[in-house]
Design an enzyme around this catalytic site. Structure first.
Site, short mmCIF file in Angstrom:
data_model
loop_
_atom_site.label_atom_id
_atom_site.label_comp_id
_atom_site.label_asym_id
_atom_site.label_seq_id
_atom_site.Cartn_x
_atom_site.Cartn_y
_atom_site.Cartn_z
N CYS A 34 8.05 -38.81 -11.66
CA CYS A 34 6.57 -39.24 -11.64
C CYS A 34 5.89 -39.28 -10.53
O CYS A 34 5.00 -39.84 -10.42
CB CYS A 34 6.80 -40.55 -12.48
N TYR A 71 11.95 -34.14 -17.84
CA TYR A 71 10.66 -34.06 -17.76
C TYR A 71 9.86 -34.17 -16.34
O TYR A 71 10.50 -35.05 -15.59
CB TYR A 71 9.96 -35.26 -18.96
N MET A 88 -5.35 -7.31 8.85
CA MET A 88 -5.01 -6.28 9.96
C MET A 88 -5.75 -5.06 10.16
O MET A 88 -6.69 -4.88 9.26
CB MET A 88 -3.53 -5.79 9.47
N GLY A 120 -7.99 -7.43 4.87
CA GLY A 120 -8.74 -7.59 6.07
C GLY A 120 -8.27 -8.22 7.37
O GLY A 120 -9.03 -8.13 8.43
N SER A 150 13.53 -42.35 -13.20
CA SER A 150 12.28 -41.92 -12.98
C SER A 150 12.22 -41.44 -11.35
O SER A 150 12.15 -42.54 -10.69
CB SER A 150 11.17 -42.45 -13.45
N HIS A 158 -5.42 -43.48 1.17
CA HIS A 158 -5.49 -44.20 -0.09
C HIS A 158 -6.68 -43.56 -0.71
O HIS A 158 -6.47 -43.43 -2.07
CB HIS A 158 -5.97 -45.83 0.46
N ARG A 193 -3.65 -2.12 -6.14
CA ARG A 193 -2.75 -3.01 -5.94
C ARG A 193 -3.15 -4.34 -7.33
O ARG A 193 -4.22 -4.00 -7.96
CB ARG A 193 -2.93 -3.82 -4.83
N ARG A 202 -3.13 3.25 8.52
CA ARG A 202 -3.46 2.07 7.92
C ARG A 202 -2.21 1.08 7.82
O ARG A 202 -1.16 1.33 7.93
CB ARG A 202 -3.75 2.12 6.31
N LYS A 247 0.64 -1.27 0.14
CA LYS A 247 0.14 0.11 0.13
C LYS A 247 0.75 1.25 0.17
O LYS A 247 0.84 2.13 -0.79
CB LYS A 247 -0.86 0.03 1.25
#
Lengths: 934, 934
Positions: free
Chosen positions: B886, B906, B102, B100, B818, B456, B335, B91, B21
């Site tokens: 993976c 990858y 603080m 909201g 992998s 699971h 902002r 502020r 701010k």
């Protein structure tokens, strides 16, 4: 590439290339000892042979013919001569002694013509034929791979023909008959081409000896002894001398000292008119070497002199093979003698006292692991032989924990505990669990039908130094009927059995045991005293959970306690109800406590009127907690346990007065404190199905509910250690208070208690931080109540990979790390110790997929690397950090060498392994003790 | 140390020091936008405040007074003046937006005197009193922590007095009355010292704002959003402007584009004659910003211009707070706007198309994780609101797997499977296990009463992209009676419920869902196409076990399959009997096979006559194997499974034609294929106790025996993966044959199958070596039957710490690694995924003992370090090595950034996360995407 070395070209440092035998023969020849001439084909030639699909290296055969020619000229005996034939031996011999595993051929060079030349030359046709008979038999077996049975049968027939009781008594005709018969057998059984050309005999013999490097016996032996498969064997070719030349000839083995006791005097045996295999075969009984002094005093003197020369030369106890040919002594081999642990200790200490070797050398001469033999009760050898002879062997299992014990069979832990103090029991279970711990403590030995050498029974008994045989699949155990059977014998509860934890054997009936006494063993005490004098990096502590263990550890030389597990104190039978009461209530209580804490926290922040509402909330949370029956049950149970713990700690700290005692806060998975989940499930299911009375059912159901709440799929990776300490903070607070109170009590008595507090299962510095915030202020009292106020040390186990990998963040929070190498091994490999052995680990070891059991010998590539990372980065972040290791590896010499290299400060092992660790740490400091297992 | 910055001294890059701010106010002031004068106290001052036990830093107060003085002079309004009083706002504002959380205080500087001055000056006493009433109420709440209820009550009474429907309609008298009443309340409730001195008001306000950094709301918000606790807040002090000055005044919020849709037009709302908190409180309903164009066209034009200027300046969608005082516009804050995923995508693509930002910037503007919102069905917002209003909420659990579904309740997997194809079902279980897999596949969503977000049910459904709510403890599930109850509502099997996997909510009755379509989302498709154009290091593959998954993955942009698990193929219901038959026989068969192999091996070595005996032994071993019923059962089961597998593989390879498909050989713990051990135990116990018929008992007992033999204490670390492949080699051989046959079949059809074979649970190169020796020759056929002969790649999972630590030895044996980051996380932490969540992990996260759930976001310090070690040392030993990941982390943007830095080739994730991974990999390559979660 030079593939062949004359004896004059080698020396004893060339064992890698010439094998132990070849190198020592060269050495002895150069010392002037009477060694028949010869040469050695190198191990490199053998490796080349295997690399090229079992083809002899180029040029090797020419080199062999060339050097055989030199032997011919030296002795003036041409190979294959029909007048004065040269006979030779072809012997295997690798870098490491592998006795009897590989092959050898003697008397090579004989055929139907040369045997007659030898007969004429020596004027002793019987001797010549006897040598020929031996050669045909040995060549047929080793080079042609024929079955030996028919030869033995023929030999027996020959003895019968002339009523001889041994082969040495065979007359000339009978030997002649045997030779013909042997040739027949060899001709029938083989492809009919038994070679008569001595050079062809030699070529086939060399191939056979090279091949014998990879016979099944040799491979198995190497696996067992961790000898690499790619070393290869050397082949020594040497002129024969003949112990079978008549009654002024003979052959034998002599030791420079007694290999069983270490006593200093020529020891051994010999056999007149014989070749080496006659001793090995056991057909004739050799005479003690002392009788040689009567039979041939000059030769006995010469042998003694040679033995002393060789011992001084090699600075070690020697195992010497000799042959006497017509009154002349030949030395055929010398090597460091295999010896018992007792002999190793006595010989090493004596040699140092005699000034032959330095004390540091003496320390390195005793394989540290072998000391175990000297520290445990064993069965008397004669009594055991008799039991075997009487058919009392019930079966063989895995020798999980050494020692020997006789006692009455009991089939459950309660029975063992009831009998405690009256007479020794053997606890027999299909397998054991934490529930059996009071029975294991009470029993003299443990015997299980299932599980491997890392099963619960094995690990617990090894920790206690109690004999155990596990995985004895020969046994059919029926605990319900309270009986077992094996080998056709039924054993009922109360029957006596004997368990040999050294060998894995189980017998019916009693066998007398002999108990060693370390202090009474002068040489051992001396050796360990020297070990303690070595300026070594590693201290030696013991893992001890009870005052008795602590006292034993101290008497065996422990410098402190590196791991005092508190869960075993919880397992004790009379305490289990309190532990269970505590666990049943813990979750509810901790939730109520958290509500109070939150309100307190809110109150600190609040200002003005809002405080009133929060104060009301706090009051109601406090009331709820205070009025809760669970909280009351929890507190009462905790108080009872606190009393027990305080007493336990006081006794242990008293026993170890002035020495550090590292106390690990509770670590066991919680379900271990409850009756097995599976049992409860079955009981409740049956109670429900059969309509049992409501009270019994309700009680069991309630216990099942708790067990369900605590049940985990993988308890090893579950709600344990500091995870428990954080979620149920009262438990750790109780333990720390008990430690501090016990220490203060001793401090007031003028003692110097040195407790250290160890937090298990840490993965992140935040855990340490949070626990220290809760626990550290509780230790302030200690500083106030002792004369020399020093804060109680806090430390953490490093037993999970993440702890090792973030050691740099953990180290500033603590005073010490202790590597829990058992769990660290489990997590690094993903091997569950409870399961792996039986399911696949033994298969892995037998298939050489792993070179060693990582639960016995620390895995340097994985686990060791994590330890090294943690040690380096921990020290960097906190230079005062103390580093110890307290897994079972702390008593394993190879692992101790690793700890030394990794820069640790101490190892901690079970009390009975403390002497081993004292020696091994000294050896590590001396930079020695490598490959001591061979 | 400079603790205070004038707006003229700051700029938008100083958010660390001035908060978002403060930095943006300084920026706007310098852009020439209408910003009331003021200054900002730095976050450093706040940190200093907390470091010194909540004392203001030395000198700060003087600086504040000094700069308030400058504002006084700029405006010509002295602070505390009774003529023209300066009023100010105080502020909060930190580096990261915490809306909201603080506190803020407005209208500060009023007291009984200055309020009359203000009344006189403005000629509007009602306005002055209204400001005063607001100040007293806000100051009492924020600085004095008084309860807000009595103030609300007083205000309601004031409205009643003058029949006003909103506070804006209060007449002067009523406001006057309210002020007096407020002063009374504040005087009674507090300590009676409501400060009238404006400087004291300011001092207390600054303290209150600093304190609000550590109120519970703020702490909780930071925990949830992973914002560090040590940043501190800035405090901005600024002259007041008044939206409550009359009906030509007002206040509002405007967005430069629609934050819900991304459409380009000024969006927002405003309220005339009001201050900011009137909007927040919801007491009056604001008007859409479009109406400002009618009400005050000039101001609407000015606001639009300011909004466009700020968007161009910040190159991003702006969220702007403004106030209109007597017809003059002031901008109080700007902002970057929070926005929905849809808006983020559209705004980013539009801005790039407009030329405002580069495409690469557009890619980095969309938090990759948010794309999940666009890829799954969700409940229609209105329909859900209605359900809530109707009290149909049954309970809330953990939002384990996103998505939304409505269906009929079933209480077991079989019921779900039976209903499959007819109508959607919701599978409700206390918890799920592998036994339920066919039900999970069949169900539209899964709901469990127990378990955490890594249970699971959670893991499996996430993998399938199926909605799940787990650990919904509000539910009382009684599967035996086939009903559940919650929130006072009973639900029987067949009743309809709705499950919101985004929020964890469960409703009774149906809720309408809306299903998104990626291809139809033009902007998303565009964005992903741009992502694919980025020269990124990381490829994106999918984890897919079925042809349907594979096709979905392809449609979402996967470049291949990185993990095709074969065990799910085994779990399928019609195959389980064959799997069980195979397992029952496997141990015996493998022992018989090993006997044959040993005899074969011996035969190779033997020469001469011994061969006959070995040949006999071989023949008999072969006969035993051939004649064994177990072997027959085993072979038949294996053949049946081979058929299924061949078909599975062919379909998946066909779907992924030309793209790599990494097939992992069987990895599940064996017991998962059997009925649960506990169930069998109970069944058998009951059968025995109740005397059931012999056949039933025998059958169950036999299954129990098998289950016992396969039972493991810690199955996660047990007989799995390559350990199984080595001990029971036929299973892996069957799988590899099935892969090769499937590939060959496709090859003959002219397709280009690219299977890769992955070996799981490796800890040592010897395992790979032994398995390749058995398996690699089976793949030769593939090279023969395809046009472009290339060998099938072999690779290994790196999922155990030892594999990572010995990567240098593994790498030469394989073509790819992998990283199985799920298991690697379990072992590195020693956290059992099945247990940890419920037992302690959620506690750990709530207590900040861990900053993130390591099963969601890859732990860089531990797991990441192992991956880095393995990647570096693996590549060094084998420069051609391909590296992939993976685990579930493959779809997590933060983890993907790590993979990028670690140099992987990858990532592979569940199909529905492929778009997320495509975006995240591009962001990683662009060096961006940090802290996107805030």
């Amino acid at each position: 590439m030079k593939y062949v070395y004359r004896f004059s070209e080698g020396n004893s440092s060339m064992a890698d290339l010439l094998g132990g035998k070849g190198a020592n023969l060269a050495d002895m020849a150069q010392l002037g000892l009477p060694v028949p001439p010869g040469f050695t084909i190198t191990t490199e030639a053998c490796r080349d042979y295997y690399r090229h699909d079992r083809q002899l290296p180029n040029g090797l055969w020419d080199e062999i013919r060339n050097l055989v020619g030199e032997v011919e000229r030296t002795l003036g005996r041409p190979f294959g001569s029909v007048d004065t034939p040269l006979l030779i031996s072809v012997r295997s011999g690798s870098r490491y002694s592998m006795p009897g595993m590989m092959d050898t051929i003697l008397n090579l060079g004989l055929n139907d013509e040369t045997v007659e030349g030898l007969a004429r030359e020596t004027g002793d046709r019987r001797f010549a034929l006897d040598s020929y008979r031996r050669f045909v038999q040995m060549f047929a077996k080793v080079a042609l791979h024929l079955d030996h049975e028919p030869f033995e049968e023929a030999l027996a027939e020959a003895r019968q023909r002339c009523s001889a009781t041994s082969d040495a008594e065979l007359d000339e005709d009978s030997v002649d008959w045997a030779v013909l018969r042997f040739q027949e057998i060899a001709g029938q059984a083989g492809d009919g081409s038994f070679p008569s050309d001595p050079w062809e005999q030699l070529r086939l013999a060399v191939l056979a000896v090279l091949d014998s490097w990879n016979n099944r016996r040799a491979i198995a032996y190497r696996r067992h002894h961790n000898i690499p498969d790619n070393l290869g064997t050397a082949v020594t070719i040497q002129a024969m001398v003949f112990g079978n030349r008549g009654w002024d000839s003979g052959t034998g083995v002599a030791f420079s000292r007694n290999p069983a006791t270490g006593e200093r005097s020529l020891y051994g045996e010999y056999l007149a008119n014989a070749q080496g295999e006659d001793i090995v075969s056991g057909a004739r009984t050799p005479k003690p070497i002392e009788e040689l002094a009567n039979d041939m005093p000059k030769l006995h003197w010469e042998l003694t002199a040679a033995s002393e020369l060789l011992e001084r030369h090699h600075r070690d106890l020697q195992d010497i093979e000799f042959t006497i040919e017509s009154g002349k002594l030949y030395i055929l081999q010398t090597r460091s003698a295999k010896r018992t642990a007792a002999a190793a200790v006595k010989a090493a200490v004596d040699m140092a006292d005699e000034g032959m070797i330095e004390r540091s050398e003496a320390l390195c001469r005793v394989p540290a692991a072998d000391l175990a033999q000297l520290l445990l009760p064993r069965f008397q050898e004669a009594a055991k032989r008799q039991a075997l002879a009487e058919g009392r062997l019930l079966g063989r299992g895995l020798n999980a924990s050494p020692g020997a014990a006789t006692g009455r069979v009991v089939f459950d832990a309660d029975a063992a505990a009831s009998a405690a103090g009256s007479e020794p029991t053997i606890l027999v279970r299909r397998e054991t669990s934490a529930e059996d711990i009071h029975g294991i403590i009470a029993a003299a030995a443990v015997l299980t039908g299932r599980g491997g050498v890392t099963s619960h029974a094995a690990v617990v008994t090894r920790g206690m130094g109690k004999p155990a045989v596990v995985g004895c699949t020969d046994l059919h155990i029926d605990p319900a009927r309270r009986r077992m059977s094996a080998n056709g014998i039924d054993i009922d509860e109360g029957d006596i059995v004997s368990v040999d934890g050294f060998t894995g054997e189980v017998f019916t009936g009693a066998i007398e045991t002999v108990s060693p006494n370390v202090a009474a063993n002068v040489e051992l005490s001396q050796l360990l005293a020297w070990a303690d004098e070595v300026p070594r990096r590693l201290g030696v502590r013991a893992n001890a959970d009870t005052p008795a263990d602590a006292r034993q550890a101290l008497s065996l030389g422990a410098e402190g306690i590196g791991l005092c597990r508190t869960e075993h104190m919880f397992f004790q039978r009379e305490r289990l109800p309190f532990v269970r009461a505590m666990l049943t209530a813990a979750r509810d209580v901790s939730e109520m406590e958290r509500a109070v804490e939150e309100a307190q926290h809110d109150l600190e922040e609040a200002r003005g009127e809002a405080r009133a509402a929060i104060q009301e909330r706090l009051r109601s949370a406090e009331e709820r907690l205070a009025g809760s029956p669970q909280a009351q049950q929890f507190r009462e149970a905790l108080d009872r346990l606190a009393q027990h713990q305080r007493q336990d700690f006081a006794e242990i700290l008293r026993a170890m007065d002035g020495r550090p005692v590292t106390i690990r806060l509770l670590d066991a998975p919680l379900h271990e404190f409850l009756p097995p989940f599976e049992d409860l499930l079955q009981e409740v299911a049956v109670l429900r199905a059969t309509g049992a009375d409501a009270n019994t059912l309700t009680e069991k159901e309630s216990m099942l509910e708790t067990a369900k709440a605590l049940h985990e799929t993988n308890p090893m990776m579950g709600h344990r250690g500091c995870r428990l300490g954080l979620t149920y903070p009262d438990i750790y607070e109780m333990q720390v208070r008990a430690i501090v109170e016990a220490a203060c009590q001793l401090g007031k008595e003028g003692l110097k208690p040195r407790p250290e507090i160890m937090i298990p299962m840490v993965v992140d510095a935040a855990e340490l931080h949070a626990l220290k915030a809760r626990l550290q202020h509780l230790t302030r009292e200690f500083e106030a109540c002792t004369d020399e106020p020093a804060p109680i040390h806090f430390g953490t186990m490093i037993e999970l990979p993440r702890a090792a990998l973030t050691a740099g963040e953990l180290a500033p929070e603590v005073d010490f790390f202790s590597f829990g190498s058992n769990d660290l091994t489990q997590m690094t490999f993903g091997f569950s110790r409870d399961d792996a052995e039986e399911k696949f680990l033994s298969f892995y070891l037998s298939q050489r997929l792993l070179s060693a059991n990582p639960f016995n010998t620390l895995d340097e590539a994985g686990v060791g690397r994590l330890i090294t990372i943690a040690a380096e980065e921990g020290r960097r972040a906190n230079p005062k950090l103390q580093l110890g290791l307290c897994g079972e590896h702390g008593g394993d010499p190879a692992s101790i060498r690793f700890c030394h290299r990794a820069g640790l400060d101490y190892v901690s092992c079970s009390p009975l392994r403390v002497p081993i660790a004292r020696l091994a740490t000294a050896q590590a400091a001396l930079g020695n003790g490598q490959r001591e297992d061979v």
